[in-house]
Structure formats: structure tokens, C-alpha cells
Design a protein around this motif. Sequence first.
Motif, mmCIF file in Angstrom:
data_model
loop_
_atom_site.group_PDB
_atom_site.id
_atom_site.type_symbol
_atom_site.label_atom_id
_atom_site.label_comp_id
_atom_site.label_asym_id
_atom_site.label_seq_id
_atom_site.Cartn_x
_atom_site.Cartn_y
_atom_site.Cartn_z
ATOM 1 N N SER A 168 0.824 -1.214 0.000
ATOM 2 C CA SER A 168 0.000 0.000 0.000
ATOM 3 C C SER A 168 0.854 1.258 0.000
ATOM 4 N N ASP A 182 -7.386 1.821 -1.384
ATOM 5 C CA ASP A 182 -8.061 0.517 -1.445
ATOM 6 C C ASP A 182 -7.259 -0.569 -0.727
ATOM 7 N N LEU A 183 -5.960 -0.587 -0.955
ATOM 8 C CA LEU A 183 -5.115 -1.603 -0.328
ATOM 9 C C LEU A 183 -5.037 -1.423 1.179
ATOM 10 N N LYS A 185 -7.382 -0.100 3.062
ATOM 11 C CA LYS A 185 -8.668 -0.567 3.593
ATOM 12 C C LYS A 185 -8.674 -2.092 3.716
ATOM 13 N N ARG A 186 -8.108 -2.738 2.718
ATOM 14 C CA ARG A 186 -8.017 -4.200 2.753
ATOM 15 C C ARG A 186 -7.146 -4.665 3.908
#
Length: 510
Positions: A168, A182-183, A185-186
Amino acid sequence: MKHWALFLLLAIGCYVWQIEAEFFTSIGQMTDLIYVEKDLVKSLKEYIKAEESKLTEIKSWAEKLDQLTHNSTSDPEGYLGHPVNAYKLMKRLNTDWLKLESLVLQQTSDGAQHVSTLSVEDCFELGKIAYSDGDYYHTVLWMQQTLKQLEEGEASPVTQAEALDYLSYSVYQMGDMHRAVDLTKRLIAIDPTHVRAKTNLHYFKKSLEEEVKSDQTRDEEFYQSQSKKEVYMQPENYLTERDSYEALCRGEGIKMTTRRQRKLFCRYHNNNKHPRLIIAPLKEEDEWDSPRIVRYHEMLSDAEIEKIKEIAKPVLARATVRDPKTGVLTVANYRVSKSAWLGDDEDPVVSRVNQRIGDVTGLEMETAELLQVANYGVGGQYEPHFDFSRRPFDSSLATLGNRLATFLNYKEEPDAFRELGTGNRLATMLNYMSDVPAGGATVFPDFGAAIYPKKGTAVFWYNLFKSGEGDYRTRHAACPVLVGSKWVSNKWIHERGQEFKRPCGLTEVD
């Protein structure tokens, strides 16, 4: 299994002390010793079982290592020519043998994994190395591979959260804010307690909002498409000379068109009926039209190559480059190889090869540099560079079509060859002394050429125009060796002594 031995010693010591002190006190108490001895026997068996398991593991390890060393010593250069073998050797010597020592001395259960592919840990470690070097692009690639193998079910102490942490932040450094968010959050979904991820998410979102407000982001569609890709691609307009160089090394971006191809020919070359070339002319093949690059086939015989390698091997040392500011030779991380310099007096073969270069080029060899022999192992490379010494910048050179404005890293150098008294490097003869199964091409990022090694052949080009000005199009690089061992030898031919063999032209571009 030291804890087993320690337990036995302590237990036996305590019970013996008890027996010596109170052996005849009571038969009733003596019956307890029967069960004590039974416990000791049980512990002894468990200790033996643990030691046998340890020896079995060590024996298995020894058998695997014995097979590995048998294969590697039968053909050392061929074995190390495969990148995975070379990597595993370094890993064993730096990590696995320490684990074996720990197993023998401390009874740990870890052992080496002898597999033919890179494990999750291997990919993760390579990603961390790229990250520590600030190479975020390759960090992304290795961390994505780490995640891929984890998602496929490969067991590993490395977690998805660890890989996502590096991934990320690296894509953020690459400028892809959307994907960084996005990464992250993952990552938080996998590990809600990850403090740094929460901090990064807040920072990434803020940075993204600021870019949107300042209208500096690219199209939303571009970012969305990037986020869906399994392999991260560099953002648009990120292209640099290094990217062009890497693309050429992958066989991409070669600019040889059909129209240009028609201008290239093969011929027998005797250099205007040179006495030594009349009977045995060389096969000359055009590799590129402008600047002109030619390849000579059967330039070196296998016997000559083996002799030169034999002479060079004992004196190979880490290759150096000339510091553009000081002119002093020093090692650099952008040139990874070992080299040696051989003179005519080293062996008749060296003298004969130098003479042949003079015959073929028609240039004076007395002022040329010694024959430089270089060996590139797996990963060996030489990033884009000039063979000649750059002189003070002259804006009039821009009219030569050399696209000097694109060379953001243009650096003026002191006269690097002043001490030699032979002028600048006029031309380069590059002898290929081995085939390379994968990688190792010589590429020219400025005009999109890639020339591949072929044992026994040599390529030749001029670094300077007839006016003496440098031809900046000849900036070139040696691609990383992916499989195999690359052997080359260079002959750098200087200006002095060529006054009548290659006289000045009437214009700067002659």
C-alpha cells in the motif's frame, strides 16, 4: 533438545540425593522410587525419540545438501547460471546454514526448504530489499507475488497484512492514491488493530482530496482500471530513460521498422583488401543504420575465448566506473560485474585478438586501451552510460539530432583520459565470449535498439563524430543477466593515431 537432558539431570540428581539421604528409612517410601524410576525411563525414551528425530532431520538435510553440492560442483558456472540456483546458494550460505547450526546446537526444528521455485518468504524478502533501496516499482511486483502465493494457499509465516503494509505504501509512492487507499482498507479489514494502517489511510485520503482539488490527478477511469489489474502498472507519463532501458531488456520498444530493415545488409568484409583479410574475410552484418552498428561473425574462436577467460579469471575484480565529478575510478551499484585488463604481453592470443580488431576496423591499436574482460553473473548489469568522456555542453549540439534536451542526467566531466594522452574514446569493439540463455542484451535507449549476445561475434560502433564531438545517441546499457553467465571483452579505441585513418569531416555530423 537440551531441556530434555536438563530435566533428566535435575530429576536424577534430586532422586539420588533423596535415596542417599533416606534410602533405609522406610520400605514404604522406597516403593515410591519404583514409580520415580518409571518416570525417568519414560523421560529417557522421550529424549531418545527427540534426538532420533533431530538426527533424522539433520541426516535428511545432509542428503539434500550432498545432492545439491554434487550437482553444483559438476558444472559450477552452468549451475549458477540459473538465477534461482544462484539465489538459493546465497540464501543457504547466509541463512540456512545458520539455521542448521542452531538445529544442531540448540535443537530448533527449522530446516531449509529445498524447492525449485521462490517461496513466499523469498518473494517477501526480495520485496523488502527493493523497498529499502527506494525501488517502489519492484517492491510492488514482489509484494503482489507474495500475496498471490499466499492466496493460493502456500503456508508461510509471512502474513497478508505484512505484504499489504509494504504494498500500500509503495503504490502510494508510485502516485496511485486510489489504489493505496483501497489496499490500506483491505489491510485494516484483515488486521483492525493495525495502527500504522489507520494513520496511513487518513493520510492517503487527505492527499487524494488535495490532488483532486488542485486538479493534478489523472482521469478517474485510469485509476479505476489500475486498481483492477493484478500486476501494477506505472502511471502515465512516468516513462524515464530507465524505463526505456528496462523495456528494451524485455524485448519491448525496439524501433527497427521494416523500412529501416531494408537498409541493413550482410557482406564479406576485408577492409579494402587488408593482407590478413583477403584470404579469410570476416562476415559483417548491419545491426543498425544510424548510428551505424555492425556485427562481425566468427570474430573469436572457441579456443581463443577459453584462453582469454583462463587468463582473466585469476585477476577478475569488481568493475569500476569513472566518477563524473572527480574523474577517479570507483565501484558503483549501477555496474554489477567483474573485470580484468589484459595486455599483449599476457599471451599471444590476446595480442592476436587485438591485431585482428585493428585489421577489421582499420584503426590504430597502439593508442587503444588494454583488452577489458568482463564477467556478468546472474543479475549482472551495467545501466545506461556513455563510453566516451563528455565535454562542456554546447547548445549547438542540439542541431545534431541527438535529442540532448532529453538527457536530464547529462553531466559534464573532466577530461577523463587526460593522463593517457590519447584523446577521447573514438570507438568501441564489444566481443561476446558466451551465449546468454536469457537477458544480457546490449541496448541503446535513445534510438530503441537491442543487440543480443552471440558467442564468437563482436559488435562495433563509433562513439564520436569525425569532428570529435560525442555522439550522444550511443548511450547504451548491458541488460541484467537472467539465466547463464555472460562473458564479454571490450576494446576502446582512442582518437590519437587515427588522424589519417579516420580524418575529420567537413561538418560536425560527418
